[in-house]
Design a protein around this motif. Structure first.
Motif, short mmCIF file in Angstrom:
data_model
loop_
_atom_site.label_atom_id
_atom_site.label_comp_id
_atom_site.label_asym_id
_atom_site.label_seq_id
_atom_site.Cartn_x
_atom_site.Cartn_y
_atom_site.Cartn_z
N TRP A 11 13.79 -8.03 -11.69
CA TRP A 11 12.70 -7.47 -10.89
C TRP A 11 12.17 -6.21 -11.54
CZ3 TRP A 11 13.17 -2.67 -8.48
CH2 TRP A 11 14.46 -2.15 -8.43
N GLY A 12 10.95 -5.90 -11.20
CA GLY A 12 10.28 -4.71 -11.71
C GLY A 12 9.07 -4.43 -10.85
N ASP A 13 8.35 -3.40 -11.19
CA ASP A 13 7.14 -3.11 -10.44
C ASP A 13 6.10 -2.43 -11.30
OD1 ASP A 13 8.26 -0.58 -10.63
OD2 ASP A 13 8.20 -0.16 -8.51
N LEU A 14 4.89 -2.49 -10.84
CA LEU A 14 3.74 -1.86 -11.48
C LEU A 14 2.94 -1.14 -10.41
CD1 LEU A 14 2.55 -4.93 -13.59
CD2 LEU A 14 3.59 -2.85 -14.51
N MET A 15 2.22 -0.10 -10.79
CA MET A 15 1.35 0.59 -9.86
C MET A 15 -0.11 0.28 -10.19
SD MET A 15 3.11 2.15 -7.61
CE MET A 15 1.82 3.14 -6.85
N ALA A 16 -0.87 0.03 -9.15
CA ALA A 16 -2.31 -0.20 -9.27
C ALA A 16 -3.02 0.92 -8.52
CB ALA A 16 -2.68 -1.55 -8.66
N PRO A 17 -4.22 1.29 -8.95
CA PRO A 17 -4.93 2.38 -8.28
C PRO A 17 -5.43 2.04 -6.88
CG PRO A 17 -6.27 1.44 -10.03
CD PRO A 17 -4.93 0.80 -10.12
N SER A 18 -5.45 0.75 -6.53
CA SER A 18 -5.92 0.35 -5.20
C SER A 18 -5.36 -1.02 -4.85
CB SER A 18 -7.45 0.28 -5.17
OG SER A 18 -7.91 -0.80 -5.97
N MET A 19 -5.42 -1.34 -3.57
CA MET A 19 -5.00 -2.67 -3.11
C MET A 19 -5.87 -3.75 -3.74
SD MET A 19 -2.35 -2.64 -1.04
CE MET A 19 -2.43 -4.10 -0.01
N GLU A 20 -7.15 -3.49 -3.81
CA GLU A 20 -8.08 -4.48 -4.37
C GLU A 20 -7.77 -4.75 -5.84
OE1 GLU A 20 -10.81 -7.41 -4.52
OE2 GLU A 20 -10.01 -6.41 -2.75
N TYR B 214 0.85 -1.19 0.00
CA TYR B 214 0.00 0.00 0.00
C TYR B 214 0.89 1.24 0.00
CZ TYR B 214 -3.43 3.41 1.68
OH TYR B 214 -4.25 4.50 1.81
N VAL B 215 0.63 2.18 -0.89
CA VAL B 215 1.42 3.41 -0.96
C VAL B 215 0.55 4.65 -0.80
CG1 VAL B 215 3.40 2.45 -2.21
CG2 VAL B 215 1.46 3.33 -3.49
N GLY B 216 -0.47 4.53 0.00
CA GLY B 216 -1.33 5.68 0.29
C GLY B 216 -2.32 5.97 -0.82
N GLN B 217 -2.64 7.23 -0.98
CA GLN B 217 -3.64 7.63 -1.97
C GLN B 217 -3.23 7.28 -3.38
OE1 GLN B 217 -4.46 11.78 -1.31
NE2 GLN B 217 -5.84 11.34 0.39
N THR B 218 -1.93 7.08 -3.60
CA THR B 218 -1.44 6.71 -4.93
C THR B 218 -1.94 5.35 -5.34
OG1 THR B 218 0.54 8.01 -4.51
CG2 THR B 218 0.66 6.42 -6.31
N GLY B 219 -2.16 4.47 -4.37
CA GLY B 219 -2.65 3.13 -4.67
C GLY B 219 -1.78 2.06 -4.07
#
Length: 113
Positions: free
Chosen positions: A49-58, A32-37
């Protein structure tokens, strides 16, 4: 809701693409990264390794489930041991730790190379 399911489907495809490009499988960890998602950290079978951002935990949970990857509670331990870093990552980490530039520099070649 349509935007959410579209975003979930897109993230699941991106996770699957990452897995295929990096040894055929991947593992992840959701943070969880706060309001960012939420950040989905990924490690491929080859250690990339890499990463992606999602708008929410769900959305992140649904995307990783749809992609069929193992999700760990933390990035430490078993998952972290699989990460393989190269010169780029080491130069960035050294620059950040030592207060230097975070810009990667070309690796020096050994004498006679």
């Amino acid at each position: 809701m349509a935007d959410s399911s579209k975003r979930t489907a897109k993230l699941a495809r991106e996770i699957g693409d990452f897995a295929r490009r990096h040894g055929g499988s991947a593992e992840g960890q959701i943070a969880y990264v706060g309001q960012t998602g939420a950040r989905i950290a990924l490690v491929g079978a080859d250690g990339t390794w890499g990463d992606l951002m999602a708008p929410s935990m769900e959305t992140a949970r649904q995307a990783t489930e749809r992609a069929g990857i193992t999700v760990h509670e933390s990035f430490a331990g078993e998952m972290a041991e699989k990460v393989r870093t190269g010169p780029y990552e080491w130069s960035r980490m050294a620059g950040i730790q030592l207060g230097g530039s975070t810009e990667a520099r070309p690796a020096k070649r050994p004498a006679g190379a």
